[in-house]
Design a protein around this motif. Sequence first.
Motif, PDB file in Angstrom:
ATOM      1  N   ILE A 147      52.269   4.068  16.513  1.00 52.58           N
ATOM      2  CA  ILE A 147      52.475   3.992  15.065  1.00 52.58           C
ATOM      3  C   ILE A 147      52.001   2.656  14.514  1.00 52.58           C
ATOM      4  O   ILE A 147      52.490   1.594  14.899  1.00 52.58           O
ATOM      5  N   GLU A 148      51.059   2.755  13.598  1.00 54.22           N
ATOM      6  CA  GLU A 148      50.551   1.569  12.918  1.00 54.22           C
ATOM      7  C   GLU A 148      51.390   1.251  11.681  1.00 54.22           C
ATOM      8  O   GLU A 148      51.666   0.097  11.390  1.00 54.22           O
ATOM      9  N   SER A 149      51.770   2.291  10.946  1.00 54.00           N
ATOM     10  CA  SER A 149      52.607   2.067   9.768  1.00 54.00           C
ATOM     11  C   SER A 149      53.342   3.346   9.381  1.00 54.00           C
ATOM     12  O   SER A 149      52.926   4.451   9.729  1.00 54.00           O
ATOM     13  N   ILE A 150      54.434   3.135   8.651  1.00 50.44           N
ATOM     14  CA  ILE A 150      55.213   4.241   8.088  1.00 50.44           C
ATOM     15  C   ILE A 150      55.473   3.914   6.631  1.00 50.44           C
ATOM     16  O   ILE A 150      55.954   2.824   6.314  1.00 50.44           O
ATOM     17  N   GLN A 151      55.139   4.848   5.763  1.00 54.59           N
ATOM     18  CA  GLN A 151      55.499   4.727   4.357  1.00 54.59           C
ATOM     19  C   GLN A 151      56.628   5.715   4.124  1.00 54.59           C
ATOM     20  O   GLN A 151      56.435   6.933   4.282  1.00 54.59           O
ATOM     21  N   GLY A 152      57.793   5.180   3.765  1.00 57.95           N
ATOM     22  CA  GLY A 152      58.955   6.036   3.594  1.00 57.95           C
ATOM     23  C   GLY A 152      60.030   5.649   4.584  1.00 57.95           C
ATOM     24  O   GLY A 152      59.941   4.641   5.272  1.00 57.95           O
ATOM     25  N   ASP A 153      61.036   6.470   4.650  1.00 61.55           N
ATOM     26  CA  ASP A 153      62.220   6.220   5.462  1.00 61.55           C
ATOM     27  C   ASP A 153      61.930   6.514   6.940  1.00 61.55           C
ATOM     28  O   ASP A 153      61.611   7.641   7.309  1.00 61.55           O
ATOM     29  N   PHE A 154      62.087   5.493   7.789  1.00 60.26           N
ATOM     30  CA  PHE A 154      61.872   5.669   9.230  1.00 60.26           C
ATOM     31  C   PHE A 154      62.752   6.779   9.786  1.00 60.26           C
ATOM     32  O   PHE A 154      62.346   7.541  10.656  1.00 60.26           O
ATOM     33  N   TYR A 155      63.978   6.884   9.283  1.00 63.65           N
ATOM     34  CA  TYR A 155      64.918   7.863   9.839  1.00 63.65           C
ATOM     35  C   TYR A 155      64.520   9.296   9.496  1.00 63.65           C
ATOM     36  O   TYR A 155      64.909  10.233  10.198  1.00 63.65           O
TER      37      TYR A 155
END
Length: 192
Positions: free
Chosen positions: A160-168
């Motif tokens: 994973i390079e990035s997450i936009q939003g809630d990780f959960y």
Amino acid sequence: MNLPTLVLASQSPRRAELLRRLGLPFEMVPAHLDEGRLSHLPPAAMARALAVEKARAVQRPGRWVLAADTVVALGQEALGKPRDTAENRAFLRRLSGRTHTVHTGFALLRPDGHLHNEVVEAQVTFRTIGEWELDWYLQSGEGLDKAGGYGAQGLGMVFIESIQGDFYTVMGLPVSRVWQRLLEYGYFASLA
């Protein structure tokens, strides 16, 4: 805290872990559904429909029920739980170097029978994954029981390079949104 015991319509150890972290009392009651029969739906609609069906399948009179389902989608194509290592490899190759959407639908069934449901989305970008990394990951077997074939909270975190939003949401339960709905619908009334 003296809170009602939630019926968690899931056998997911990740969802159970999140509820434990919050200190919410719950019992796991898996809903055994044929999830494949809803695979014709668009990913967000599928996540919502599965969560609703799971909640209704384990409904108990006078009890709070929480159900969730996560659908990983590349465009409008859902990538479910891989059938085997070969399909897991194919999923990860397709996700490599790209952004995909994780849709987690949840349903909250109140003791009075009112059902609330919604879908929360997050965008996940994978870096390019090398072949030897795929071999390394597939040897773990981690992705075989997870939508999209990877676990963001496990070894899959290295992709994973990035997450936009809630990780959960990516982990399988949009915790903040679920908490807000529990608050809104009176689950915490005994603490006020």
